[in-house]
Design a protein around this motif. Structure first.
Motif, mmCIF file in Angstrom:
data_model
loop_
_atom_site.group_PDB
_atom_site.id
_atom_site.type_symbol
_atom_site.label_atom_id
_atom_site.label_comp_id
_atom_site.label_asym_id
_atom_site.label_seq_id
_atom_site.Cartn_x
_atom_site.Cartn_y
_atom_site.Cartn_z
ATOM 1 N N ALA A 122 28.049 75.681 32.518
ATOM 2 C CA ALA A 122 27.900 75.241 33.921
ATOM 3 C C ALA A 122 27.062 76.240 34.726
ATOM 4 N N MET A 123 27.238 77.537 34.496
ATOM 5 C CA MET A 123 26.444 78.549 35.211
ATOM 6 C C MET A 123 24.976 78.443 34.815
ATOM 7 N N LEU A 124 24.729 78.262 33.521
ATOM 8 C CA LEU A 124 23.343 78.116 33.059
ATOM 9 C C LEU A 124 22.691 76.893 33.691
ATOM 10 N N GLU A 125 23.404 75.773 33.684
ATOM 11 C CA GLU A 125 22.843 74.540 34.247
ATOM 12 C C GLU A 125 22.507 74.703 35.722
ATOM 13 N N GLN A 126 23.359 75.405 36.478
ATOM 14 C CA GLN A 126 23.124 75.619 37.907
ATOM 15 C C GLN A 126 21.932 76.529 38.180
ATOM 16 N N ASN A 127 21.584 77.388 37.235
ATOM 17 C CA ASN A 127 20.531 78.375 37.446
ATOM 18 C C ASN A 127 19.241 78.079 36.701
ATOM 19 N N MET A 128 19.141 76.906 36.085
ATOM 20 C CA MET A 128 17.929 76.537 35.348
ATOM 21 C C MET A 128 16.779 76.277 36.309
ATOM 22 N N HIS A 129 15.597 76.700 35.916
ATOM 23 C CA HIS A 129 14.388 76.422 36.687
ATOM 24 C C HIS A 129 13.950 74.983 36.444
ATOM 25 N N VAL A 130 13.105 74.478 37.317
ATOM 26 C CA VAL A 130 12.605 73.109 37.220
ATOM 27 C C VAL A 130 11.932 72.894 35.865
ATOM 28 N N ASP A 131 12.122 71.728 35.304
ATOM 29 C CA ASP A 131 11.522 71.294 34.037
ATOM 30 C C ASP A 131 12.101 72.017 32.820
ATOM 31 N N GLN A 133 15.925 72.673 30.602
ATOM 32 C CA GLN A 133 17.219 72.037 30.401
ATOM 33 C C GLN A 133 17.962 72.749 29.288
ATOM 34 N N VAL A 134 19.284 72.795 29.402
ATOM 35 C CA VAL A 134 20.137 73.288 28.328
ATOM 36 C C VAL A 134 21.182 72.218 28.049
ATOM 37 N N ILE A 135 21.407 71.957 26.766
ATOM 38 C CA ILE A 135 22.466 71.035 26.381
ATOM 39 C C ILE A 135 23.311 71.714 25.316
ATOM 40 N N GLU A 136 24.561 71.291 25.234
ATOM 41 C CA GLU A 136 25.460 71.872 24.253
ATOM 42 C C GLU A 136 26.031 70.753 23.398
ATOM 43 N N LEU A 137 25.986 70.952 22.088
ATOM 44 C CA LEU A 137 26.489 69.972 21.134
ATOM 45 C C LEU A 137 27.706 70.570 20.431
ATOM 46 N N ASP A 138 28.820 69.855 20.437
ATOM 47 C CA ASP A 138 30.028 70.314 19.759
ATOM 48 C C ASP A 138 30.261 69.496 18.508
ATOM 49 N N LYS A 139 30.312 70.184 17.382
ATOM 50 C CA LYS A 139 30.647 69.564 16.104
ATOM 51 C C LYS A 139 31.958 70.204 15.646
ATOM 52 N N PRO A 140 32.654 69.590 14.704
ATOM 53 C CA PRO A 140 33.951 70.153 14.282
ATOM 54 C C PRO A 140 33.888 71.611 13.800
ATOM 55 N N THR A 141 32.812 72.014 13.121
ATOM 56 C CA THR A 141 32.762 73.371 12.571
ATOM 57 C C THR A 141 31.886 74.337 13.352
ATOM 58 N N GLN A 142 31.060 73.836 14.252
ATOM 59 C CA GLN A 142 30.203 74.742 15.030
ATOM 60 C C GLN A 142 29.760 74.093 16.338
ATOM 61 N N ARG A 143 29.312 74.962 17.229
ATOM 62 C CA ARG A 143 28.790 74.540 18.530
ATOM 63 C C ARG A 143 27.350 75.015 18.616
ATOM 64 N N THR A 144 26.483 74.226 19.254
ATOM 65 C CA THR A 144 25.071 74.581 19.366
ATOM 66 C C THR A 144 24.601 74.367 20.793
ATOM 67 N N ARG A 145 23.860 75.351 21.327
ATOM 68 C CA ARG A 145 23.165 75.213 22.606
ATOM 69 C C ARG A 145 21.686 75.073 22.306
ATOM 70 N N GLN A 146 21.060 74.114 22.987
ATOM 71 C CA GLN A 146 19.623 73.918 22.835
ATOM 72 C C GLN A 146 18.973 74.017 24.202
ATOM 73 N N PHE A 147 17.895 74.808 24.269
ATOM 74 C CA PHE A 147 17.152 75.018 25.513
ATOM 75 C C PHE A 147 15.803 74.332 25.379
ATOM 76 N N TYR A 148 15.469 73.524 26.374
ATOM 77 C CA TYR A 148 14.219 72.768 26.370
ATOM 78 C C TYR A 148 13.362 73.173 27.562
#
Length: 183
Positions: A122-131, A133-148
């Protein structure tokens, strides 16, 4: 024609090669603003093993301590010899550092990587610059953040137990972090 082949053509090739090198070393603008220390990290600390892969291959121990106003980082050899120390003021974004053995680390880059990996989504999303994005994917064995950046994947962080793997595609490096201790 001979002057062109022997003088101007090599100069043009060198100029083009030089421009490509300048482009290759371009450091992209940050995707988000620096942020304060989250409440859950205040008065906490970590001891981690860092393994860098990319332009430089390096491994070290890193001790990090958090307060509401600062982040203190000490990089050590595996024998416990201090390599470098830095203190980042989270309000002013001033960085103080000292290099014990002449090891030059980019302190603000360390803080940027740390925040992208360990600050709440939530902090990252609030502080992202225009254009960006960060998304987070939760899988049973691992979590992944992707920055676009402009819909292009530029950074990916995978969490698997005590291990975190940060892959930076724009700057071509990888950072494997193993959390050894929390205090």
């Amino acid at each position: 024609m001979r002057l062109f082949k022997h003088t101007l053509l090599p100069l043009c090739v060198l100029l083009i090669a030089g421009c490509q090198q300048m482009i290759a070393h371009h450091v992209p603008t940050p995707m988000f603003n620096f942020m304060p220390v989250p409440a859950q990290l205040n008065e906490q600390g970590w001891l981690e093993r860092f393994q860098f892969s990319g332009i430089v291959e390096e491994s070290m121990l890193v001790s990090t301590e958090f307060t509401t106003s600062s982040i203190k980082v000490v990089a050590l050899t595996f024998e416990g010899v201090p390599l470098t120390q830095l203190q980042f003021d989270t309000q002013t974004h001033e960085l103080t550092s000292s290099n014990t053995l002449g090891v030059e680390l980019d302190g603000k880059k360390i803080i940027y990587d740390m925040q992208s990996a360990f600050w709440p989504l939530a902090m990252l999303e609030q502080n992202m610059h225009v254009d960006n994005q960060v998304i987070e994917l939760d899988k049973p064995t691992q979590r992944t953040r992707q920055f676009y950046r402009s819909n292009t994947l530029v950074r990916e962080i995978t969490y698997n137990g005590a291990f975190t793997l940060l892959t930076e595609y724009e700057q071509n490096y990888r950072l494997k972090i193993e959390r050894l201790e929390e205090y």
